[in-house]
Design a protein around this motif. Structure first.
Motif, PDB file in Angstrom:
ATOM      1  N   MET A  10       6.207 -12.844   8.825  1.00 21.07           N
ATOM      2  CA  MET A  10       5.975 -11.523   8.236  1.00 21.07           C
ATOM      3  C   MET A  10       6.860 -11.314   7.018  1.00 21.07           C
ATOM      4  SD  MET A  10       5.257  -8.817  11.347  1.00 21.07           S
ATOM      5  CE  MET A  10       6.757  -9.143  12.249  1.00 21.07           C
ATOM      6  N   ASN A  11       8.121 -11.740   7.108  1.00 20.90           N
ATOM      7  CA  ASN A  11       9.034 -11.585   5.964  1.00 20.90           C
ATOM      8  C   ASN A  11       8.584 -12.440   4.782  1.00 20.90           C
ATOM      9  OD1 ASN A  11      10.690  -9.815   7.396  1.00 20.90           O
ATOM     10  ND2 ASN A  11      11.959 -11.457   8.219  1.00 20.90           N
ATOM     11  N   VAL A  12       8.103 -13.662   5.071  1.00 22.38           N
ATOM     12  CA  VAL A  12       7.626 -14.523   3.986  1.00 22.38           C
ATOM     13  C   VAL A  12       6.429 -13.907   3.284  1.00 22.38           C
ATOM     14  CG1 VAL A  12       6.551 -16.753   3.495  1.00 22.38           C
ATOM     15  CG2 VAL A  12       8.526 -16.648   4.998  1.00 22.38           C
ATOM     16  N   TRP A  31       6.200 -12.592  -0.594  1.00 26.07           N
ATOM     17  CA  TRP A  31       5.201 -13.122  -1.526  1.00 26.07           C
ATOM     18  C   TRP A  31       4.485 -11.986  -2.254  1.00 26.07           C
ATOM     19  CZ3 TRP A  31      -0.094 -12.804  -2.145  1.00 26.07           C
ATOM     20  CH2 TRP A  31      -0.654 -13.732  -3.020  1.00 26.07           C
ATOM     21  N   TYR A  32       4.117 -10.953  -1.520  1.00 26.58           N
ATOM     22  CA  TYR A  32       3.454  -9.818  -2.163  1.00 26.58           C
ATOM     23  C   TYR A  32       4.400  -9.102  -3.129  1.00 26.58           C
ATOM     24  CZ  TYR A  32      -0.820  -9.988   0.600  1.00 26.58           C
ATOM     25  OH  TYR A  32      -2.014 -10.367   1.133  1.00 26.58           O
ATOM     26  N   ASN A  79       5.881  -7.928  -8.719  1.00 27.67           N
ATOM     27  CA  ASN A  79       6.859  -7.896  -9.812  1.00 27.67           C
ATOM     28  C   ASN A  79       6.393  -8.729 -11.001  1.00 27.67           C
ATOM     29  OD1 ASN A  79       8.543  -6.267  -8.314  1.00 27.67           O
ATOM     30  ND2 ASN A  79       9.774  -7.944  -7.522  1.00 27.67           N
ATOM     31  N   ASN A  80       5.759  -9.873 -10.718  1.00 27.01           N
ATOM     32  CA  ASN A  80       5.267 -10.722 -11.803  1.00 27.01           C
ATOM     33  C   ASN A  80       4.186 -10.002 -12.607  1.00 27.01           C
ATOM     34  OD1 ASN A  80       4.968 -13.362 -13.188  1.00 27.01           O
ATOM     35  ND2 ASN A  80       2.949 -13.324 -12.241  1.00 27.01           N
ATOM     36  N   ALA A  81       3.267  -9.319 -11.914  1.00 30.48           N
ATOM     37  CA  ALA A  81       2.222  -8.577 -12.625  1.00 30.48           C
ATOM     38  C   ALA A  81       2.820  -7.429 -13.439  1.00 30.48           C
ATOM     39  CB  ALA A  81       1.198  -8.036 -11.614  1.00 30.48           C
ATOM     40  N   GLY A 141       0.807  -1.213   0.000  1.00 25.94           N
ATOM     41  CA  GLY A 141       0.000   0.000   0.000  1.00 25.94           C
ATOM     42  C   GLY A 141       0.838   1.260   0.000  1.00 25.94           C
ATOM     43  N   GLY A 142       1.032   1.845  -1.179  1.00 28.45           N
ATOM     44  CA  GLY A 142       1.717   3.134  -1.270  1.00 28.45           C
ATOM     45  C   GLY A 142       3.115   3.111  -0.695  1.00 28.45           C
ATOM     46  N   ASP A 143       3.391   4.069   0.185  1.00 28.99           N
ATOM     47  CA  ASP A 143       4.722   4.194   0.790  1.00 28.99           C
ATOM     48  C   ASP A 143       4.908   3.247   1.982  1.00 28.99           C
ATOM     49  OD1 ASP A 143       2.973   5.334   2.532  1.00 28.99           O
ATOM     50  OD2 ASP A 143       3.866   7.348   2.479  1.00 28.99           O
ATOM     51  N   ARG A 144       3.892   2.464   2.337  1.00 29.92           N
ATOM     52  CA  ARG A 144       3.952   1.504   3.447  1.00 29.92           C
ATOM     53  C   ARG A 144       4.321   2.182   4.769  1.00 29.92           C
ATOM     54  NH1 ARG A 144       6.816  -2.875   3.867  1.00 29.92           N
ATOM     55  NH2 ARG A 144       8.730  -2.113   2.916  1.00 29.92           N
TER      56      ARG A 144
END
Length: 237
Positions: A182-184, A188-189, A194-196, A76-79
């Motif tokens: 949390m890192n996993v 994943w996101y 990047n794939n999209a 989400g945006g700048d996180r």
């Protein structure tokens, strides 16, 4: 804009726009000894915080219990969000501002309901997906077990020290596991994003190449298209 409050309890979990990954409640210790018998609660979940709003949760904390609350913005945006904890009298205990991740440790002096809030006030248009991990533990309950052993006139001082160290090690392992999860989830996101991006950019390039090729063919054909008559309508020699 009023914040949304959700009560964390051992018997029920909220389903309003909450994507819960796991909830585990540590039950009250019984007469049978258990290494995992500390009273308290453990919650971990993901929540979508709308733009310019905040989400709050109410967690019951026993007297002298240790409260650990950590968060990480997954997307989400700048996180960037604000994260804070308030006591039952709405007094600010600890606050983390303008961060994408962090944790808060606090020992409750009395029984009370504590507010754990996430604010997305730095973004006016984008919501944030936030992973939250909350755990409360009353370590003083171990003294009850020690008192029972001492009542039997058993020399258990070294044994009690070892059990306490084991429990502390288990708590550290749990926090480490939560950080790893949390890192996993964040990776994943990032991977799916990047794939999209690569897929959409590749499609755009393919469409651009096809459009350019069609234009070149059309232009070359028009260039060599010579009419059979002159402008005065006479046959061309």
């Amino acid at each position: 804009m009023f914040p949304t409050y959700v009560v964390l309890c051992s018997a029920c979990l909220w389903n309003l726009f909450l994507q819960v990954t796991q909830e585990r409640v540590i039950e009250e210790s019984t007469d049978d000894f258990s290494f995992d018998g500390l009273p308290g609660a453990q919650h971990e979940f993901k929540i979508e915080v709308p733009a310019s709003q905040e989400e709050c949760f109410v967690q019951r904390v026993a007297q002298n219990a240790n409260l650990h609350a950590s968060f990480e913005v997954l997307r989400g945006g700048d996180r960037i969000v604000d994260f804070y904890v308030k006591d039952g009298y709405n007094n600010m205990i600890k606050e983390i501002t303008y961060k994408s991740e962090g944790s808060i440790e606090y020992t409750a002096p009395i029984n009370g309901n504590f507010q754990i809030c996430v604010q997305n006030i730095h973004s006016r248009f984008l919501s944030k997906l936030v992973y939250i991990y909350i755990v409360t533990v009353v370590e003083e309950e171990w003294s009850k077990y020690v008192a029972e052993i001492e009542g039997l006139h058993t020399a258990v001082q070294n044994f009690t020290t070892s059990i306490t160290e084991v429990q502390k090690s288990i708590d550290k392992v749990r926090l480490h596991q939560a950080t790893s999860r949390m890192n996993v989830i964040k990776d994943w996101y990032l991977l799916t994003g990047n794939n999209a991006y690569v897929m959409y950019w590749s499609v755009f390039q393919i469409v651009s190449i096809l459009a350019t090729s069609c234009f070149q063919v059309y232009f070359v054909r028009k260039l060599f298209n010579i009419p059979n008559v002159t402008p005065s309508s006479k046959p061309r020699a």
